[in-house]
Design a protein around this motif. Structure first.
Motif, PDB file in Angstrom:
ATOM      1  N   ARG A  36     -21.597  -8.941  78.330  1.00  0.00           N
ATOM      2  CA  ARG A  36     -22.106  -7.848  79.167  1.00  0.00           C
ATOM      3  C   ARG A  36     -21.193  -7.566  80.358  1.00  0.00           C
ATOM      4  O   ARG A  36     -21.083  -6.427  80.802  1.00  0.00           O
ATOM      5  CB  ARG A  36     -23.533  -8.140  79.598  1.00  0.00           C
ATOM      6  CG  ARG A  36     -24.464  -8.072  78.399  1.00  0.00           C
ATOM      7  CD  ARG A  36     -25.940  -8.203  78.673  1.00  0.00           C
ATOM      8  NE  ARG A  36     -26.379  -8.411  80.026  1.00  0.00           N
ATOM      9  CZ  ARG A  36     -27.361  -9.223  80.389  1.00  0.00           C
ATOM     10  NH1 ARG A  36     -28.011  -9.919  79.481  1.00  0.00           N
ATOM     11  NH2 ARG A  36     -27.711  -9.351  81.647  1.00  0.00           N
ATOM     12  N   PHE A  37     -20.542  -8.597  80.880  1.00  0.00           N
ATOM     13  CA  PHE A  37     -19.600  -8.360  81.972  1.00  0.00           C
ATOM     14  C   PHE A  37     -18.471  -7.447  81.503  1.00  0.00           C
ATOM     15  O   PHE A  37     -18.136  -6.469  82.172  1.00  0.00           O
ATOM     16  CB  PHE A  37     -19.044  -9.682  82.512  1.00  0.00           C
ATOM     17  CG  PHE A  37     -18.030  -9.508  83.619  1.00  0.00           C
ATOM     18  CD1 PHE A  37     -18.391  -8.967  84.838  1.00  0.00           C
ATOM     19  CD2 PHE A  37     -16.713  -9.897  83.441  1.00  0.00           C
ATOM     20  CE1 PHE A  37     -17.461  -8.805  85.864  1.00  0.00           C
ATOM     21  CE2 PHE A  37     -15.771  -9.753  84.452  1.00  0.00           C
ATOM     22  CZ  PHE A  37     -16.147  -9.200  85.665  1.00  0.00           C
ATOM     23  N   ALA A  38     -17.884  -7.744  80.352  1.00  0.00           N
ATOM     24  CA  ALA A  38     -16.817  -6.887  79.803  1.00  0.00           C
ATOM     25  C   ALA A  38     -17.328  -5.464  79.613  1.00  0.00           C
ATOM     26  O   ALA A  38     -16.650  -4.496  79.988  1.00  0.00           O
ATOM     27  CB  ALA A  38     -16.306  -7.455  78.477  1.00  0.00           C
ATOM     28  N   ALA A  39     -18.506  -5.326  79.042  1.00  0.00           N
ATOM     29  CA  ALA A  39     -19.070  -3.992  78.809  1.00  0.00           C
ATOM     30  C   ALA A  39     -19.236  -3.233  80.121  1.00  0.00           C
ATOM     31  O   ALA A  39     -18.860  -2.054  80.219  1.00  0.00           O
ATOM     32  CB  ALA A  39     -20.408  -4.104  78.085  1.00  0.00           C
ATOM     33  N   ASP A  40     -19.778  -3.892  81.139  1.00  0.00           N
ATOM     34  CA  ASP A  40     -19.980  -3.232  82.437  1.00  0.00           C
ATOM     35  C   ASP A  40     -18.668  -2.853  83.108  1.00  0.00           C
ATOM     36  O   ASP A  40     -18.631  -1.934  83.932  1.00  0.00           O
ATOM     37  CB  ASP A  40     -20.793  -4.135  83.373  1.00  0.00           C
ATOM     38  CG  ASP A  40     -22.264  -4.186  83.018  1.00  0.00           C
ATOM     39  OD1 ASP A  40     -22.735  -3.352  82.215  1.00  0.00           O
ATOM     40  OD2 ASP A  40     -22.961  -5.078  83.560  1.00  0.00           O
ATOM     41  N   GLN A  41     -17.593  -3.553  82.764  1.00  0.00           N
ATOM     42  CA  GLN A  41     -16.283  -3.240  83.335  1.00  0.00           C
ATOM     43  C   GLN A  41     -15.495  -2.262  82.460  1.00  0.00           C
ATOM     44  O   GLN A  41     -14.335  -1.957  82.751  1.00  0.00           O
ATOM     45  CB  GLN A  41     -15.485  -4.523  83.571  1.00  0.00           C
ATOM     46  CG  GLN A  41     -16.111  -5.440  84.603  1.00  0.00           C
ATOM     47  CD  GLN A  41     -16.353  -4.753  85.935  1.00  0.00           C
ATOM     48  OE1 GLN A  41     -15.473  -4.072  86.463  1.00  0.00           O
ATOM     49  NE2 GLN A  41     -17.557  -4.911  86.469  1.00  0.00           N
ATOM     50  N   GLY A  42     -16.084  -1.801  81.367  1.00  0.00           N
ATOM     51  CA  GLY A  42     -15.415  -0.842  80.490  1.00  0.00           C
ATOM     52  C   GLY A  42     -14.341  -1.458  79.626  1.00  0.00           C
ATOM     53  O   GLY A  42     -13.409  -0.785  79.200  1.00  0.00           O
ATOM     54  N   GLU A  43     -14.458  -2.752  79.354  1.00  0.00           N
ATOM     55  CA  GLU A  43     -13.468  -3.478  78.557  1.00  0.00           C
ATOM     56  C   GLU A  43     -14.117  -4.015  77.283  1.00  0.00           C
ATOM     57  O   GLU A  43     -15.305  -4.334  77.272  1.00  0.00           O
ATOM     58  CB  GLU A  43     -12.886  -4.656  79.347  1.00  0.00           C
ATOM     59  CG  GLU A  43     -12.226  -4.293  80.654  1.00  0.00           C
ATOM     60  CD  GLU A  43     -10.870  -3.645  80.493  1.00  0.00           C
ATOM     61  OE1 GLU A  43     -10.261  -3.776  79.413  1.00  0.00           O
ATOM     62  OE2 GLU A  43     -10.423  -3.008  81.452  1.00  0.00           O
ATOM     63  N   MET A  44     -13.347  -4.134  76.240  1.00  0.00           N
ATOM     64  CA  MET A  44     -13.828  -4.764  75.018  1.00  0.00           C
ATOM     65  C   MET A  44     -13.624  -6.274  75.079  1.00  0.00           C
ATOM     66  O   MET A  44     -14.436  -7.038  74.582  1.00  0.00           O
ATOM     67  CB  MET A  44     -13.085  -4.195  73.792  1.00  0.00           C
ATOM     68  CG  MET A  44     -13.360  -2.729  73.543  1.00  0.00           C
ATOM     69  SD  MET A  44     -15.090  -2.399  73.215  1.00  0.00           S
ATOM     70  CE  MET A  44     -15.265  -3.130  71.607  1.00  0.00           C
ATOM     71  N   TYR A  45     -12.521  -6.689  75.695  1.00  0.00           N
ATOM     72  CA  TYR A  45     -12.129  -8.087  75.706  1.00  0.00           C
ATOM     73  C   TYR A  45     -11.378  -8.389  76.995  1.00  0.00           C
ATOM     74  O   TYR A  45     -10.728  -7.520  77.571  1.00  0.00           O
ATOM     75  CB  TYR A  45     -11.222  -8.378  74.495  1.00  0.00           C
ATOM     76  CG  TYR A  45     -10.630  -9.757  74.515  1.00  0.00           C
ATOM     77  CD1 TYR A  45     -11.354 -10.845  74.051  1.00  0.00           C
ATOM     78  CD2 TYR A  45      -9.347  -9.983  75.026  1.00  0.00           C
ATOM     79  CE1 TYR A  45     -10.816 -12.134  74.094  1.00  0.00           C
ATOM     80  CE2 TYR A  45      -8.811 -11.258  75.069  1.00  0.00           C
ATOM     81  CZ  TYR A  45      -9.548 -12.329  74.601  1.00  0.00           C
ATOM     82  OH  TYR A  45      -9.027 -13.591  74.646  1.00  0.00           O
ATOM     83  N   TYR A  46     -11.474  -9.618  77.435  1.00  0.00           N
ATOM     84  CA  TYR A  46     -10.606 -10.143  78.483  1.00  0.00           C
ATOM     85  C   TYR A  46     -10.401 -11.623  78.174  1.00  0.00           C
ATOM     86  O   TYR A  46     -11.190 -12.241  77.468  1.00  0.00           O
ATOM     87  CB  TYR A  46     -11.191  -9.943  79.892  1.00  0.00           C
ATOM     88  CG  TYR A  46     -12.504 -10.648  80.115  1.00  0.00           C
ATOM     89  CD1 TYR A  46     -12.545 -11.965  80.540  1.00  0.00           C
ATOM     90  CD2 TYR A  46     -13.706 -10.002  79.886  1.00  0.00           C
ATOM     91  CE1 TYR A  46     -13.746 -12.629  80.726  1.00  0.00           C
ATOM     92  CE2 TYR A  46     -14.914 -10.654  80.074  1.00  0.00           C
ATOM     93  CZ  TYR A  46     -14.929 -11.960  80.494  1.00  0.00           C
ATOM     94  OH  TYR A  46     -16.112 -12.611  80.676  1.00  0.00           O
ATOM     95  N   ASP A  47      -9.348 -12.180  78.690  1.00  0.00           N
ATOM     96  CA  ASP A  47      -9.061 -13.603  78.480  1.00  0.00           C
ATOM     97  C   ASP A  47      -9.884 -14.413  79.485  1.00  0.00           C
ATOM     98  O   ASP A  47      -9.605 -14.383  80.687  1.00  0.00           O
ATOM     99  CB  ASP A  47      -7.573 -13.855  78.655  1.00  0.00           C
ATOM    100  CG  ASP A  47      -7.156 -15.281  78.329  1.00  0.00           C
ATOM    101  OD1 ASP A  47      -8.021 -16.186  78.335  1.00  0.00           O
ATOM    102  OD2 ASP A  47      -5.959 -15.502  78.084  1.00  0.00           O
TER     103      ASP A  47
END
Length: 124
Positions: A36-47
């Motif tokens: 959900r953090f990635a989604a809220d930041q507009g990202e699909m993935y982060y390391d």
């Protein structure tokens, strides 16, 4: 290799368990964001190796931020920026390498609140 600059968020979550659930990674075949953090930041993935989070029940900003990586490099600046934004208390701290998120966002839902504080130097 250490982080040189990082994005920092402060927030309020109902509990540490809610924060953990927010960051729980799900790898689904439908191409959904990893959490959900990635989604809220507009990202699909982060390391996730370049993202750190902390929780402190007391809400004291010094206590919350002081235990984070590189905090001596940015503690005073983050508290000053938070004060300028009217943030006196938070129970959540998120630090992410600046290369992981292109457009950090403020998040305000019925379940939690994240204020994007800014980009700060780490490990000067």
């Amino acid at each position: 290799m250490a982080m040189e600059t990082s994005h920092i968020w402060l927030g309020v979550f109902e509990s540490e368990e809610h924060l953990d659930a927010y960051f729980e990674e799900q790898y689904e075949e439908d191409g959904a964001p990893i959490n959900r953090f990635a989604a809220d930041q507009g990202e699909m993935y982060y390391d996730h190796d370049w993202v750190e989070r902390g929780f402190c029940k007391s809400g004291d900003l010094h206590e919350l931020i002081g235990g984070a990586s590189y905090s001596s490099d940015y503690l005073k600046d983050v508290i000053a920026a938070a004060t300028e934004l009217g943030i006196q208390s938070a129970n959540t701290f998120i630090l992410a390498d600046s290369n992981e998120f292109d457009d950090p966002k403020v998040v305000n839902t019925a379940e939690h609140r994240l204020w994007y504080i800014g980009k700060f130097k780490c490990h000067a």
